[in-house]
Write a protein that holds these residues in place. Structure first.
Motif, mmCIF file in Angstrom:
data_model
loop_
_atom_site.group_PDB
_atom_site.id
_atom_site.type_symbol
_atom_site.label_atom_id
_atom_site.label_comp_id
_atom_site.label_asym_id
_atom_site.label_seq_id
_atom_site.Cartn_x
_atom_site.Cartn_y
_atom_site.Cartn_z
ATOM 1 N N ASP A 1 0.563 -1.127 0.243
ATOM 2 C CA ASP A 1 -0.411 -0.002 -0.034
ATOM 3 C C ASP A 1 0.697 0.780 0.429
ATOM 4 O OD1 ASP A 1 0.712 1.298 2.752
ATOM 5 O OD2 ASP A 1 -0.024 -0.745 3.403
ATOM 6 N N LYS A 2 0.048 2.426 -0.469
ATOM 7 C CA LYS A 2 0.974 3.601 -1.077
ATOM 8 C C LYS A 2 0.595 4.584 -0.210
ATOM 9 C CE LYS A 2 3.174 2.405 -4.833
ATOM 10 N NZ LYS A 2 3.772 2.324 -6.111
ATOM 11 N N THR A 3 1.335 5.669 0.419
ATOM 12 C CA THR A 3 0.771 6.900 1.410
ATOM 13 C C THR A 3 1.659 8.519 1.148
ATOM 14 O OG1 THR A 3 0.510 5.312 3.501
ATOM 15 C CG2 THR A 3 0.082 8.346 3.713
ATOM 16 N N VAL A 4 0.984 8.797 0.950
ATOM 17 C CA VAL A 4 1.307 10.584 0.154
ATOM 18 C C VAL A 4 1.216 11.051 1.548
ATOM 19 C CG1 VAL A 4 1.164 12.347 -1.495
ATOM 20 C CG2 VAL A 4 0.323 10.231 -2.473
ATOM 21 N N LEU A 5 2.585 11.597 1.431
ATOM 22 C CA LEU A 5 2.809 12.308 3.037
ATOM 23 C C LEU A 5 2.018 13.607 2.215
ATOM 24 C CD1 LEU A 5 6.221 11.278 3.977
ATOM 25 C CD2 LEU A 5 4.226 10.630 4.826
ATOM 26 N N SER A 6 1.659 14.346 3.434
ATOM 27 C CA SER A 6 1.115 15.933 2.627
ATOM 28 C C SER A 6 1.982 17.268 3.577
ATOM 29 C CB SER A 6 -0.075 15.908 3.251
ATOM 30 O OG SER A 6 -0.325 15.268 4.872
ATOM 31 N N SER A 7 2.577 16.803 4.262
ATOM 32 C CA SER A 7 3.295 18.171 4.658
ATOM 33 C C SER A 7 5.012 17.988 5.584
ATOM 34 C CB SER A 7 2.317 18.640 5.866
ATOM 35 O OG SER A 7 3.047 17.933 7.185
ATOM 36 N N ALA A 8 5.687 19.089 5.890
ATOM 37 C CA ALA A 8 6.856 19.061 5.930
ATOM 38 C C ALA A 8 7.103 18.539 7.619
ATOM 39 C CB ALA A 8 7.555 20.562 6.470
ATOM 40 N N GLU A 9 5.494 18.522 8.159
ATOM 41 C CA GLU A 9 5.809 18.151 9.770
ATOM 42 C C GLU A 9 5.551 16.378 9.351
ATOM 43 O OE1 GLU A 9 5.555 22.415 9.559
ATOM 44 O OE2 GLU A 9 4.522 20.336 7.955
ATOM 45 N N GLU A 10 4.758 15.834 8.438
ATOM 46 C CA GLU A 10 4.211 14.491 8.288
ATOM 47 C C GLU A 10 5.247 13.806 8.174
ATOM 48 O OE1 GLU A 10 1.548 11.662 6.256
ATOM 49 O OE2 GLU A 10 1.006 13.473 6.078
ATOM 50 N N LEU A 11 6.387 14.203 7.258
ATOM 51 C CA LEU A 11 7.428 13.722 6.186
ATOM 52 C C LEU A 11 8.651 14.116 7.726
ATOM 53 C CD1 LEU A 11 9.768 13.465 4.874
ATOM 54 C CD2 LEU A 11 10.557 15.663 4.421
ATOM 55 N N VAL A 12 8.728 14.550 8.791
ATOM 56 C CA VAL A 12 9.464 14.376 9.528
ATOM 57 C C VAL A 12 9.158 13.387 10.963
ATOM 58 C CG1 VAL A 12 10.565 15.391 12.100
ATOM 59 C CG2 VAL A 12 10.571 16.966 9.771
ATOM 60 N N GLU A 13 8.286 13.418 11.324
ATOM 61 C CA GLU A 13 6.976 12.175 11.945
ATOM 62 C C GLU A 13 7.369 11.174 11.143
ATOM 63 O OE1 GLU A 13 4.831 11.426 15.415
ATOM 64 O OE2 GLU A 13 6.154 12.603 14.591
ATOM 65 N N CYS A 14 7.191 10.760 10.180
ATOM 66 C CA CYS A 14 7.529 9.277 9.247
ATOM 67 C C CYS A 14 9.218 8.961 9.470
ATOM 68 C CB CYS A 14 6.817 10.025 8.029
ATOM 69 S SG CYS A 14 7.611 8.285 6.804
ATOM 70 N N LEU A 15 9.829 9.860 8.991
ATOM 71 C CA LEU A 15 11.088 9.157 9.182
ATOM 72 C C LEU A 15 11.940 9.149 10.663
ATOM 73 C CD1 LEU A 15 13.253 12.712 7.913
ATOM 74 C CD2 LEU A 15 12.874 9.722 6.620
ATOM 75 N N VAL B 1 15.391 13.746 12.472
ATOM 76 C CA VAL B 1 16.594 14.975 11.618
ATOM 77 C C VAL B 1 15.107 15.408 10.665
ATOM 78 C CG1 VAL B 1 17.466 14.915 9.442
ATOM 79 C CG2 VAL B 1 17.642 12.444 10.344
ATOM 80 N N PRO B 2 15.262 16.238 12.284
ATOM 81 C CA PRO B 2 14.092 17.810 12.453
ATOM 82 C C PRO B 2 14.422 18.667 10.292
ATOM 83 C CG PRO B 2 15.742 17.674 14.338
ATOM 84 C CD PRO B 2 16.121 16.625 13.968
ATOM 85 N N GLU B 3 16.041 18.826 10.739
ATOM 86 C CA GLU B 3 15.935 19.774 9.943
ATOM 87 C C GLU B 3 15.826 19.207 8.178
ATOM 88 O OE1 GLU B 3 20.237 17.356 11.021
ATOM 89 O OE2 GLU B 3 18.135 17.865 11.555
ATOM 90 N N ALA B 4 15.584 17.592 7.983
ATOM 91 C CA ALA B 4 14.831 16.809 7.072
ATOM 92 C C ALA B 4 13.453 17.924 6.386
ATOM 93 C CB ALA B 4 13.794 15.949 7.177
ATOM 94 N N ALA B 5 13.138 18.942 6.945
ATOM 95 C CA ALA B 5 11.818 19.625 6.613
ATOM 96 C C ALA B 5 12.165 20.894 5.265
ATOM 97 C CB ALA B 5 11.180 20.528 8.186
ATOM 98 N N SER B 6 12.910 20.728 5.601
ATOM 99 C CA SER B 6 13.982 22.270 4.773
ATOM 100 C C SER B 6 13.703 21.792 3.242
ATOM 101 C CB SER B 6 15.186 22.852 4.779
ATOM 102 O OG SER B 6 15.990 21.331 4.828
ATOM 103 N N LEU B 7 13.353 20.531 3.409
ATOM 104 C CA LEU B 7 13.761 19.533 2.368
ATOM 105 C C LEU B 7 12.132 19.184 1.449
ATOM 106 C CD1 LEU B 7 15.863 16.117 2.835
ATOM 107 C CD2 LEU B 7 16.304 18.892 1.474
ATOM 108 N N TRP B 8 11.324 19.575 2.027
ATOM 109 C CA TRP B 8 9.929 19.675 1.668
ATOM 110 C C TRP B 8 9.515 20.346 0.305
ATOM 111 C CZ3 TRP B 8 6.393 15.885 2.126
ATOM 112 C CH2 TRP B 8 5.407 16.830 1.592
ATOM 113 N N PRO B 9 10.164 21.333 0.305
ATOM 114 C CA PRO B 9 9.210 22.920 -1.183
ATOM 115 C C PRO B 9 10.229 21.308 -2.434
ATOM 116 C CG PRO B 9 10.312 23.659 0.521
ATOM 117 C CD PRO B 9 10.443 22.347 1.466
#
Length: 270
Positions: free
Chosen positions: A225-239, A247-255
């Motif tokens: 199954d696949k999920t599409v992340l919706s925000s920088a915060e969700e990315l950091v939480e997923c990691l 790695v909270p600085e990964a939020a800067s990669l979101w754009p």
């Protein structure tokens, strides 16, 4: 660098003998504890082949890494424990793109009574060492094949719910200068898939988790199954939750991740 600290990092508490049973157990423990990830490449931080730097990152900082780091560290640990280890230079999808791919992947040959391919740096598809002999096996959710091809090469193939993915190698010591050159290319060249895309992968038992850009994929033997992340915060939480990567600085990669996602998929779902 301390072998006991490495063993603690991968959660290994068994006796360490230079035999096949230990190799299998270490391979499984490392692949489940240390995720494949290219966050430093995405964050434009230099990734080194220097072993103390790899040890500091993967063991002390409890990060993951890509093949040069993962198999570099694993090869060092095996050698410390008395195994006979040879570093191998491989080419990912050489079957389609030719010899230019060689040096783009580091894997290991472990010489016991028979030679074994060990690889904890190909994203977690390989659950344990693979006898250097043509054949197939199931490392759920992946089918693994090893095929002897022309000019002394072997081809490793993995397949789950999509097209096969492969690398070619010869069972001879790696050209270390070529590995270093390819390591540099893969973290700096705009054509590199690791520059273009965030990639994080991990095996847990018979389940494989993968994050590519915004798309989180979960596969087991029967389904995916696949999920599409919706925000920088969700990315950091997923990691943090799925891959144990703080790695909270990964939020800067979101754009940039969103731009890449739109380039690949437009407005459609994946």
């Amino acid at each position: 660098m301390n072998i006991d600290h490495y063993l603690h990092r991968i959660g290994f508490r068994e006796a360490c003998l230079p035999d096949l049973a230990t190799l299998r157990a270490l391979h499984r423990a490392h692949s489940e504890a240390v995720p494949f990830e290219n966050l430093d490449v995405q964050l434009r931080r230099p990734v080194s082949l220097d072993l103390p730097a790899i040890y500091d990152k993967l063991v002390l900082q409890r990060r993951g890494g890509w093949c040069y780091e993962q198999n570099g560290l694993f090869g060092w640990a095996l050698t410390q424990l008395g195994f006979d280890v040879v570093r191998l230079s491989a080419g990912v999808m050489r079957e389609a793109m030719g010899d230019i791919q060689l040096g783009g992947h580091l894997c290991l040959l472990v010489r016991l009574e028979q030679p074994w391919l060990a690889d904890v740096g190909f994203g977690g598809s390989l659950a344990g060492p693979l006898l250097l002999h043509a054949g197939s096996r199931l490392d759920a959710p992946y089918r693994i094949d090893l095929v002897e091809i022309e000019h002394g090469y072997w081809r490793f193939l993995e397949q789950a719910h999509g097209e096969p993915f492969s690398f070619d190698f010869r069972a001879v010591p790696a050209d270390e200068a070529l590995l270093a050159s390819k390591c540099d290319w893969q973290q700096t060249n705009p054509a590199s898939p690791f520059v273009q895309n965030l990639v994080v992968q991990r095996r847990r038992g018979d389940t494989h988790m993968g994050l590519r850009g915004r798309v989180l994929t979960r596969m087991n033997a029967g389904s995916g199954d696949k999920t599409v992340l919706s925000s920088a915060e969700e990315l950091v939480e997923c990691l943090r939750v799925k891959f144990d990567l703080d790695v909270p600085e990964a939020a800067s990669l979101w754009p940039a991740i969103c731009v890449r996602h739109e380039t690949l998929f437009g407005q459609s779902s994946v």
